[in-house]
Design an enzyme around this catalytic site. Sequence first.
Site, PDB file in Angstrom:
ATOM      1  N   CYS A  15       1.799 -12.653  -1.870  1.00 54.12           N
ATOM      2  CA  CYS A  15       1.521 -14.010  -1.411  1.00 54.12           C
ATOM      3  C   CYS A  15       2.741 -14.516  -0.656  1.00 54.12           C
ATOM      4  O   CYS A  15       3.882 -14.301  -1.055  1.00 54.12           O
ATOM      5  CB  CYS A  15       1.191 -14.991  -2.516  1.00 54.12           C
ATOM      6  SG  CYS A  15      -0.264 -14.570  -3.447  1.00 54.12           S
TER       7      CYS A  15
ATOM      8  N   ARG B  90       2.453 -10.220   3.261  1.00 52.91           N
ATOM      9  CA  ARG B  90       2.554 -10.386   1.810  1.00 52.91           C
ATOM     10  C   ARG B  90       1.180 -10.556   1.146  1.00 52.91           C
ATOM     11  O   ARG B  90       1.075 -10.591  -0.079  1.00 52.91           O
ATOM     12  CB  ARG B  90       3.418 -11.607   1.480  1.00 52.91           C
ATOM     13  CG  ARG B  90       4.789 -11.553   2.108  1.00 52.91           C
ATOM     14  CD  ARG B  90       5.571 -12.785   1.783  1.00 52.91           C
ATOM     15  NE  ARG B  90       5.899 -12.822   0.384  1.00 52.91           N
ATOM     16  CZ  ARG B  90       6.979 -12.281  -0.165  1.00 52.91           C
ATOM     17  NH1 ARG B  90       7.848 -11.657   0.604  1.00 52.91           N
ATOM     18  NH2 ARG B  90       7.200 -12.360  -1.447  1.00 52.91           N
TER      19      ARG B  90
ATOM     20  N   TRP C   9      -2.677 -12.863  -1.732  1.00 54.05           N
ATOM     21  CA  TRP C   9      -3.110 -11.577  -2.301  1.00 54.05           C
ATOM     22  C   TRP C   9      -3.600 -11.930  -3.706  1.00 54.05           C
ATOM     23  O   TRP C   9      -2.813 -12.282  -4.580  1.00 54.05           O
ATOM     24  CB  TRP C   9      -1.934 -10.610  -2.373  1.00 54.05           C
ATOM     25  CG  TRP C   9      -2.326  -9.235  -2.825  1.00 54.05           C
ATOM     26  CD1 TRP C   9      -2.753  -8.215  -2.043  1.00 54.05           C
ATOM     27  CD2 TRP C   9      -2.317  -8.738  -4.172  1.00 54.05           C
ATOM     28  NE1 TRP C   9      -3.011  -7.112  -2.821  1.00 54.05           N
ATOM     29  CE2 TRP C   9      -2.751  -7.399  -4.129  1.00 54.05           C
ATOM     30  CE3 TRP C   9      -1.992  -9.290  -5.410  1.00 54.05           C
ATOM     31  CZ2 TRP C   9      -2.865  -6.606  -5.267  1.00 54.05           C
ATOM     32  CZ3 TRP C   9      -2.108  -8.497  -6.546  1.00 54.05           C
ATOM     33  CH2 TRP C   9      -2.544  -7.172  -6.464  1.00 54.05           C
TER      34      TRP C   9
ATOM     35  N   ASN D 132       3.259 -18.455  -5.806  1.00 51.05           N
ATOM     36  CA  ASN D 132       3.287 -16.995  -5.706  1.00 51.05           C
ATOM     37  C   ASN D 132       3.736 -16.445  -7.053  1.00 51.05           C
ATOM     38  O   ASN D 132       4.794 -16.834  -7.551  1.00 51.05           O
ATOM     39  CB  ASN D 132       4.282 -16.593  -4.602  1.00 51.05           C
ATOM     40  CG  ASN D 132       4.616 -15.121  -4.633  1.00 51.05           C
ATOM     41  OD1 ASN D 132       3.803 -14.300  -5.072  1.00 51.05           O
ATOM     42  ND2 ASN D 132       5.813 -14.772  -4.185  1.00 51.05           N
ATOM     43  N   GLY D 133       2.932 -15.571  -7.654  1.00 49.23           N
ATOM     44  CA  GLY D 133       3.299 -15.005  -8.961  1.00 49.23           C
ATOM     45  C   GLY D 133       2.155 -15.209  -9.943  1.00 49.23           C
ATOM     46  O   GLY D 133       1.021 -15.476  -9.541  1.00 49.23           O
TER      47      GLY D 133
ATOM     48  N   GLU E 118       4.204  11.622  -0.135  1.00 52.10           N
ATOM     49  CA  GLU E 118       4.237  10.486   0.783  1.00 52.10           C
ATOM     50  C   GLU E 118       3.133  10.633   1.840  1.00 52.10           C
ATOM     51  O   GLU E 118       2.497   9.647   2.226  1.00 52.10           O
ATOM     52  CB  GLU E 118       5.632  10.391   1.425  1.00 52.10           C
ATOM     53  CG  GLU E 118       5.828   9.254   2.405  1.00 52.10           C
ATOM     54  CD  GLU E 118       5.574   7.861   1.843  1.00 52.10           C
ATOM     55  OE1 GLU E 118       5.445   7.690   0.623  1.00 52.10           O
ATOM     56  OE2 GLU E 118       5.463   6.927   2.647  1.00 52.10           O
TER      57      GLU E 118
ATOM     58  N   LYS F 262       0.208   7.846   2.455  1.00 50.46           N
ATOM     59  CA  LYS F 262      -0.055   7.239   3.770  1.00 50.46           C
ATOM     60  C   LYS F 262      -1.532   7.419   4.146  1.00 50.46           C
ATOM     61  O   LYS F 262      -2.171   6.516   4.650  1.00 50.46           O
ATOM     62  CB  LYS F 262       0.822   7.883   4.847  1.00 50.46           C
ATOM     63  CG  LYS F 262       2.256   7.437   4.843  1.00 50.46           C
ATOM     64  CD  LYS F 262       2.387   6.029   5.391  1.00 50.46           C
ATOM     65  CE  LYS F 262       3.618   5.312   4.896  1.00 50.46           C
ATOM     66  NZ  LYS F 262       3.684   4.991   3.488  1.00 50.46           N
TER      67      LYS F 262
ATOM     68  N   GLU G 268      -3.684   5.017   1.938  1.00 55.17           N
ATOM     69  CA  GLU G 268      -3.568   3.574   2.138  1.00 55.17           C
ATOM     70  C   GLU G 268      -3.995   3.136   3.531  1.00 55.17           C
ATOM     71  O   GLU G 268      -4.459   2.013   3.706  1.00 55.17           O
ATOM     72  CB  GLU G 268      -2.157   3.071   1.820  1.00 55.17           C
ATOM     73  CG  GLU G 268      -1.101   3.534   2.762  1.00 55.17           C
ATOM     74  CD  GLU G 268       0.273   2.950   2.452  1.00 55.17           C
ATOM     75  OE1 GLU G 268       0.354   1.810   1.988  1.00 55.17           O
ATOM     76  OE2 GLU G 268       1.274   3.648   2.690  1.00 55.17           O
TER      77      GLU G 268
ATOM     78  N   HIS H 178      -3.324  26.444 -10.333  1.00 54.48           N
ATOM     79  CA  HIS H 178      -3.527  26.066 -11.737  1.00 54.48           C
ATOM     80  C   HIS H 178      -4.651  25.045 -11.896  1.00 54.48           C
ATOM     81  O   HIS H 178      -4.727  24.368 -12.914  1.00 54.48           O
ATOM     82  CB  HIS H 178      -2.216  25.538 -12.328  1.00 54.48           C
ATOM     83  CG  HIS H 178      -1.139  26.583 -12.383  1.00 54.48           C
ATOM     84  ND1 HIS H 178      -1.138  27.597 -13.330  1.00 54.48           N
ATOM     85  CD2 HIS H 178      -0.071  26.814 -11.583  1.00 54.48           C
ATOM     86  CE1 HIS H 178      -0.103  28.394 -13.126  1.00 54.48           C
ATOM     87  NE2 HIS H 178       0.561  27.946 -12.069  1.00 54.48           N
TER      88      HIS H 178
ATOM     89  N   LYS I 221       2.464  -6.193   1.122  1.00 49.99           N
ATOM     90  CA  LYS I 221       3.732  -5.504   1.350  1.00 49.99           C
ATOM     91  C   LYS I 221       4.647  -5.583   0.135  1.00 49.99           C
ATOM     92  O   LYS I 221       5.351  -4.630  -0.179  1.00 49.99           O
ATOM     93  CB  LYS I 221       4.411  -6.150   2.563  1.00 49.99           C
ATOM     94  CG  LYS I 221       5.736  -5.546   2.938  1.00 49.99           C
ATOM     95  CD  LYS I 221       5.517  -4.293   3.723  1.00 49.99           C
ATOM     96  CE  LYS I 221       6.809  -3.655   4.185  1.00 49.99           C
ATOM     97  NZ  LYS I 221       6.581  -2.216   4.442  1.00 49.99           N
TER      98      LYS I 221
HETATM   99  O1  M6R Z   1       9.388  -3.127  -1.585  1.00 53.54           O
HETATM  100  P1  M6R Z   1       9.266  -1.865  -2.403  1.00 53.54           P
HETATM  101  O2  M6R Z   1       9.916  -0.711  -1.754  1.00 53.54           O
HETATM  102  O3  M6R Z   1       9.755  -2.051  -3.808  1.00 53.54           O
HETATM  103  O4  M6R Z   1       7.731  -1.575  -2.497  1.00 53.54           O
HETATM  104  C1  M6R Z   1       7.253  -0.525  -3.296  1.00 53.54           C
HETATM  105  C2  M6R Z   1       5.876  -0.079  -2.859  1.00 53.54           C
HETATM  106  O5  M6R Z   1       4.955  -1.106  -3.041  1.00 53.54           O
HETATM  107  C3  M6R Z   1       5.882   0.347  -1.394  1.00 53.54           C
HETATM  108  O6  M6R Z   1       6.823   1.356  -1.184  1.00 53.54           O
HETATM  109  C4  M6R Z   1       4.495   0.846  -0.958  1.00 53.54           C
HETATM  110  O7  M6R Z   1       4.124   1.973  -1.670  1.00 53.54           O
HETATM  111  C5  M6R Z   1       4.537   1.161   0.532  1.00 53.54           C
HETATM  112  N1  M6R Z   1       4.632  -0.035   1.316  1.00 53.54           N
HETATM  113  C6  M6R Z   1       3.357   1.959   0.948  1.00 53.54           C
HETATM  114  O8  M6R Z   1       3.488   2.355   2.280  1.00 53.54           O
END
Ligand code: M6R
Length: 612
Positions: A2, A27, A78, A104-105, A485, A489, A492, A508, A607
């Site tokens: 948020c 956010r 969010w 926010n929270g 990773e 990607k 997401e 396995h 984010k």
């Molecule tokens: O701000 P942070 O690095 O702590 O965020 C952690 C994850 O939410 C973040 O790395 C997320 O997995 C990526 N934005 C995905 O691409």
Amino acid sequence: MCGIVGAVGAELDLVSIFEGLRRLEYRGYDSAGVAIIHHGELEVAKASVARESMGVLADWLTAQPFTTGQVMVGHTRWPTHGAPTLANTHPHLDCTGDIAVVHNGIIENFRELRQALLERGHVFRSETDSEVIAHLLEEALRDGGRPADALGAVFSQLIGHMSIVVALRSYPGLLLGVRRTSPLLAASNAQQSFFASDAPAFLSLADQFYEVPEEVVVVLGEGVEGDGGVALATLEPLAIEWSSQDAVLDGFASYYEMELHQSPEAFYDTVSALMTLDHEAVVDQLLIDSYELRRVRKVVIIGCGTSYHAGLVGRYLVEHLARIPVEVDVASEYRYRDPILDADTLVVGISQSGESLETITALRECMASGARTIAITNVIGSQLSRVADAVLYTRAGPEISVASTKTHLAQIGALGMLAIYLGELKGVLYPEESKRRRQELLAMTELLRMTVQRQESWRAGMAEYLHRERFFFIGRNLLYPVAMEGALKMKELSYIAAEAYPAGELKHGPIAMLDEQAVVVALLGKDRLHEKMLSNLEEVRARGAKLVVVAVDGDTSPTDLADTILRVPQSDALWSPLLMVLPLQVLAGWMAQIRGYDLDKPRNLAKTVTVE
Ligand code: M6R
């Protein structure tokens, strides 16, 4: 999670403040709303058209007969409590409609508070936890108390991590803000003052930024001295190194593409800031005494998502270069593992935003067990940077796209520098060797530049896999985290089922999933596991799956096995994760584009994740 903005001052240009809110859309983008006080009236507008809400609000704003106001608060959501409907969109109002709250929270005790408020006759319009704040404030202000005292009294009843900004129709020259763990900055120019969850909101409007301390109500506006709370003048200034241009799309169609392109510079700026021109370590950021670092017998690395994957690469770097055992865990798990830590443990918390609640709380608990802590973060003054004993900043500039790219490379760069420094302190690397390693790491910048230029050639090779729905990413050793990773990607951005496995683990169990429809993306390093990896590729091939191999220039070994080869330049195997991750980032982005998905705002994500 948020985004919050607030602004107060004479003749606020509402469109500019709204643009500030738009910059926080990363956010959360399921719905958005604003409250504006102009000529004594409190006007509220909301939109809940996922990812399009800002556009709807912008149209509303330009259609209004007024262009300026005294106060504006805004929120981009969010959802945590309640679906992304108009009713659940912030700002939330009290029963009188005079108090507007953005939050926010999470308020952990909101059910009890809400029930008590209902029993006292309040009418709720949303399912959110946030709305209780407006109704509690209504009660606290009823007896004529000062606004800051009232918000302070309400805040002390709320359990959880959060930030709040409040506008009051009866006090049109004031804006109130308060926070606990969740981020909130204050900012100002000569005529106006602001609150924002993150600096990019007001980089183009403010000339000074300030830290909002935890647990105290900050009051912005004219003549606030008599209103209780803390005034802007008493806050600690924050050095923000980003410029408004850093957050502007520079001819690219998306931030994702722009930021991927910026990776070499993000990496260079991070790594070069940690060494002298002569390749000696610059350790003034590392406030932990070298004597204490020499004593370290175990390193623990924690983070979430992409940052966690950088941490996994970091494990190989620290174990190889410093010969210290390393544990890596996702922050949300580590905290509840009852971990064994002592004063000889060094904990490294990695977070691009410096806001991920799970990383912050895990790090705090490690400190309570006596461990020394280092934060690796991209945001100066972020919560994680304040919690840790020391900070290594990644200098990637603002990352707006939800899916991380350039900060991942910068994180690996910072971890590489830390590993070399620990190796030097431990006597594993001779001074000349550590200088050579630093030089080598910095020189990766040029290879990164060359690699980023290869995007078109990778795309050409991938055309025939565009409509496949099952992807497996495999790698060994420090290319296994790269596979993880790549799969993240793909999931997401393209919403395609993608899993990552250590290549040796395929047989396995997961190999049962392979058939003609599956695509296996294999990371083939030119390292001591090269032959073993080739055997794994043969196994995949024998099951009929499509095989895409990421291989270094000049390695002809996969030619007869692979359906497609994506090439990256040769480098020392230790730094190869930096190069091998790039084609995977490009591939995932491209799949998303072809399928018509928003590259910067994937569904259901935000984010920064400031809830557990
Ligand atoms: O701000 P942070 O690095 O702590 O965020 C952690 C994850 O939410 C973040 O790395 C997320 O997995 C990526 N934005 C995905 O691409």
